[in-house]
Design an enzyme around this catalytic site. Structure first.
Site, PDB file in Angstrom:
ATOM      1  N   GLU A 156       0.823  -1.211   0.000  1.00 47.83           N
ATOM      2  CA  GLU A 156       0.000   0.000   0.000  1.00 47.83           C
ATOM      3  C   GLU A 156       0.860   1.265   0.000  1.00 47.83           C
ATOM      4  O   GLU A 156       0.573   2.237   0.704  1.00 47.83           O
ATOM      5  CB  GLU A 156      -0.964  -0.012   1.189  1.00 47.83           C
ATOM      6  N   GLU A 232      -6.146  -7.813  -1.013  1.00 51.03           N
ATOM      7  CA  GLU A 232      -6.817  -7.775   0.291  1.00 51.03           C
ATOM      8  C   GLU A 232      -8.286  -7.489   0.024  1.00 51.03           C
ATOM      9  O   GLU A 232      -8.656  -6.357  -0.316  1.00 51.03           O
ATOM     10  CB  GLU A 232      -6.232  -6.693   1.207  1.00 51.03           C
TER      11      GLU A 232
END
Length: 596
Positions: A156, A232
Site C-alpha cells: 500500500e 486484500e
C-alpha cells in the site's frame, strides 16, 4: 511456478485462479499454526498469504531471530505440506494494524532519517533487513521446490508516497538476493494510490471489500492486461479502543465475494483468520494532519477481524457462507470440517494472592538514566512498554498549570507520590494544576505507549515525551528516566497486605488451577486499564472503555495445576478475574462501509 499471461494467472503451464486466505503466523501461538492452517484450507482456499514483520524478527539487541514463534520457514512449510501455495509479504512495511507497520522503532532515533523513501539512511536499514530475511525465504521459493509462489515488493505504498526510486530499490534488492518468483505491488483501488505504488513491469493488485466491478475497473486502468487481483478483500474490520466491535454481515460478505469471483478475478480474503496482537504489538491509526494533533486511534489487542475463522479457531456463520461461495468456483476438499478447540470450564478467581505497587519496584524493573530534559523512548533504546520520568519542582509556588508537550500517548502524573491526574495526546493543550510547598515536590510521570501509528502520513510517532514539561510556562529540567519495557517481572516482590488506591499503578497476582490446558478468555470485570500476563507471557492490553472485554489465552500458554496471572492495573483496581469459555469482544456495529 506461478506466472501470468494476458488472460490471467498460469501455474505450471495451466490457467489458474488464486483464491487465498490471509493468516499471520505472528498472531497465532506456534503450537496452533497447523490447526489454523487446516481450518483455512477447509474454507476452500488454495493459497495462504502472510506478512513478515521486520520488528517482530529484530530483537532489542539488534539480532534477527527466525526461531520458535518467529520461525516463518516452519509456518510456510506447514502450509505447503497441506497442499497450499504461499504468498509472502516481507515488508519492509506491512501496515496490518501492527506496531509501527512492522518497522523497528529504533529508526525513529536516527537523526534525519526519512521513512519509506529513497533516503540513503533508510535504504541502508532496509538492505540490512533484506540481508537477514531473504536467505530465510529462498529455500521456500517454488523455484527451489517450496510453496512460495509470489512475493510482495511493498505494501500500500501509494497510500503513503510516490517514490519510484524507492520501489525500484526494493525490487532490485529482492532480485539481487535471489528472489526469482512473481513480484507484485498492492495498493488501494484509487487512481492516486495505484499511481504512487505500482511498479511498471510488475503485477499490480488492489485492496477493497465491495463493489468489485467498479474497483477492478480502476485496477485495470493501471494493470492493462493479465490477472485482476484483490490482494486484500476485506471481509471484516479491526477494532479501536473506545469504539464498538466491528462486524460485517455474513450474507452480505458472501454476496460481495460472489460478485468478485464472478468477474474472473483472483482474491485473498483479509482476514481468513485474524488471531491476536499479543503483547504490545497492536498498532494505531491517526486521522490528524500532524503526528501531535488529536486524532490518535489505538487498536485493541484482539485481531478477530470478524473473520470466518474466529480468534480462537471457531468456524463461524461467515465461514460456512464464504465456503459455499468458494465452492462454486473451486473444488472443495471432501473431508470432515474441524471441530472447535476445547475450552476451559469457567471459574472466578475471587482475590489476588499478592500485590505490589509499580513505584516500589522501579529499581527491580529498570535502571535510571539522568538527562537534562525528557527524551522519547526511542532515544533510550526502548521500543515498547511504559516509561517513567522524575524531576523536582521547586517551591513554594502557587497553583500553576503543568503541561506536557509532545506526549505519546497517555501520562499519569504524581506529586510526591499522590495521583495528580492524567493527560492524553488527544488533548494536546490540556494541563493539570500543581502547587508546591516550601520544599517543592517530586514530580513523577508514567507514560504508557499504546502502539505506533501503522498507516498514513503520521508514522513519525515517537513515544514518551518528545518535547518537554513546563510548570507555569517554565520548562522543567534535571530528569531521571526509567524505560519500562516490562519484559521481565521476576524481580517483583509481592505481598498480601499491600495498600492500593485507585489512580496508582499496582501489580496483582492471581493463581488459577486447571486440570488440563484449554483455550480461555480472561475477563476483568470492575478493572480499569492495564496489562495481563499468563505464566509470564503478556497477553496484551485491556481497557474498560472496550469494546474488547476478554483477552484470548490459548491452550499452549496454560499448564495442568497452578497457573500464575499477573495484572498491572494503572487506573481502577478490581478484585476478581474470570476465566470464561466464550469471548466477549463488546457491543457491535457494522464495519464502516466507506472503507470497503
Amino acid at each position: 511456478m506461478l506466472g501470468y499471461d494476458a488472460d490471467g494467472f498460469v501455474r505450471d503451464g495451466v490457467a489458474h485462479r488464486v483464491v487465498a486466505g490471509a493468516v499471520h503466523y505472528f498472531r497465532i501461538h506456534p503450537d496452533l499454526w497447523e490447526d489454523r492452517l487446516r481450518r483455512v484450507r477447509a474454507l476452500g482456499v488454495n493459497t495462504v498469504d502472510t506478512y513478515v514483520p521486520w520488528n517482530f524478527h529484530e530483537l532489542p539487541d539488534g539480532r534477527t531471530d527466525f526461531t520458535g514463534w518467529r520461525d516463518v520457514a516452519r509456518f510456510v512449510r506447514l502450509a505447503g505440506g497441506l497442499g497450499l501455495d504461499v504468498i509472502l509479504r516481507p515488508g519492509p512495511y506491512i501496515c496490518a494494524e501492527w506496531e509501527f507497520g512492522g518497522l523497528p522503532a529504533r529508526l525513529l532515533a536516527v537523526d534525519g532519517l526519512r521513512l519509506r523513501c529513497a533516503d540513503p539512511a533508510y535504504l541502508a536499514e532496509v538492505d540490512g533487513w533484506f540481508d537477514a530475511v531473504v536467505p530465510e525465504l529462498l529455500p521456500l521459493l517454488a523455484s527451489r521446490g517450496g510453496p512460495v509462489v509470489a512475493v510482495q515488493v511493498e505494501n500500500e505504498y501509494g497510500s503513503y508516497g510516490n517514490d519510484g526510486a524507492y520501489l525500484r530499490h526494493l525490487r532490485d534488492g529482492l532480485v539481487r538476493r535471489g528472489v526469482d518468483c512473481l513480484l507484485f505491488t498492492t495498493d488501494g483501488a484509487h487512481d492516486t494510490m495505484q499511481q504512487g505504488g505500482a511498479l511498471p513491469g510488475h503485477l499490480a493488485t488492489a485492496t477493497f471489500g465491495s463493489r468489485a466491478p467498479e474497483r477492478l475497473a480502476v485496477l485495470r486502468r493501471h494493470q492493462g492486461e493479465g490477472p485482476l487481483t484483490a490482494m486484500e478483500f476485506w471481509i471484516g474490520w479491526f477494532d479501536q479502543w473506545g469504539l464498538p466491535h466491528h462486524v460485517r454481515d455474513a450474507k452480505e460478505t458472501a454476496a460481495s465475494l460472489d460478485e468478485l469471483l464472478a468477474t474472473g478475478a483472483s482474491v485473498s480474503l483479509y482476514m481468513a483468520h485474524g488471531g491476536t496482537s499479543f503483547g504490545l504489538w497492536a498498532g494505531a491509526n491517526h486521522s490528524g494532519a500532524h503526528p501531535l494533533d488529536a486524532g490518535y486511534e489505538p487498536t485493541v489487542t484482539s485481531y478477530d477481524y470478524d473473520a470466518p475463522i474466529g480468534e480462537a479457531g471457531e468456524l463461524t456463520e461467515k465461514f460456512h457462507a464464504l465456503r459455499e461461495v468458494i465452492g462454486r468456483y473451486l473444488p472443495l476438499l471432501q473431508e470432515e470440517l474441524p471441530t472447535d478447540p476445547p475450552r476451559v470450564a469457567p471459574q472466578r478467581l475471587e482475590r489476588a494472592d499478592g500485590r505490589t505497587a509499580l513505584p516500589a519496584n522501579l529499581d527491580a524493573l529498570s535502571q535510571p538514566v539522568e538527562r537534562a530534559a525528557p527524551l522519547p523512548m526511542e532515544q533510550l533504546g526502548q521500543s515498547l512498554g511504559l516509561i517513567h520520568y522524575r524531576t523536582q519542582v521547586p517551591g513554594p509556588r502557587p497553583e500553576l498549570p503543568l503541561r506536557i508537550d509532545g506526549l505519546a500517548d497517555r501520562a499519569q502524573v504524581f506529586a510526591d507520590g499522590r495521583p495528580l491526574g492524567t493527560l492524553d495526546r488527544n488533548s494536546p493543550g490540556a494541563t493539570l494544576a500543581l502547587a508546591t510547598g516550601e520544599d517543592g515536590v517530586t514530580l513523577d510521570i508514567l507514560v504508557e505507549a499504546l502502539g505506533r501509528v501503522n498507516y498514513g502520513p503520521n508514522m513519525d510517532d515517537r513515544k514518551g515525551i518528545t518535547r518537554g514539561v513546563s510548570h507555569g510556562g517554565q520548562r522543567l529540567f534535571g530528569w531521571q528516566i526509567r524505560p519500562l519495557p516490562l519484559t521481565d517481572l521476576s524481580g517483583l516482590r509481592f505481598t498480601d497486605d499491600a495498600q492500593i488506591l485507585d489512580g496508582e499503578p499496582v501489580f496483582h497476582r492471581f493463581t488459577a488451577e486447571l486440570p488440563s490446558p484449554a483455550d480461555a478468555f480472561v475477563a476483568l470485570p470492575g478493572w480499569g486499564r492495564g496489562l495481563l500476563w499468563v505464566n509470564g507471557f503478556l497477553l496484551g492490553r485491556y481497557c474498560a472503555a472496550g469494546p474488547q472485554r476478554t483477552l484470548y489465552a490459548p491452550a499452549p500458554l496454560w499448564r495442568p495445576g497452578g497457573n500464575e496471572l499477573v495484572v498491572l492495573e494503572l487506573e481502577r483496581h478490581g478484585t476478581a478475574l474470570e476465566l470464561r469459555d466464550e469471548p466477549d469482544l463488546g457491543p457491535t456495529t457494522a464495519a464502516p462501509s466507506s472503507e470497503y
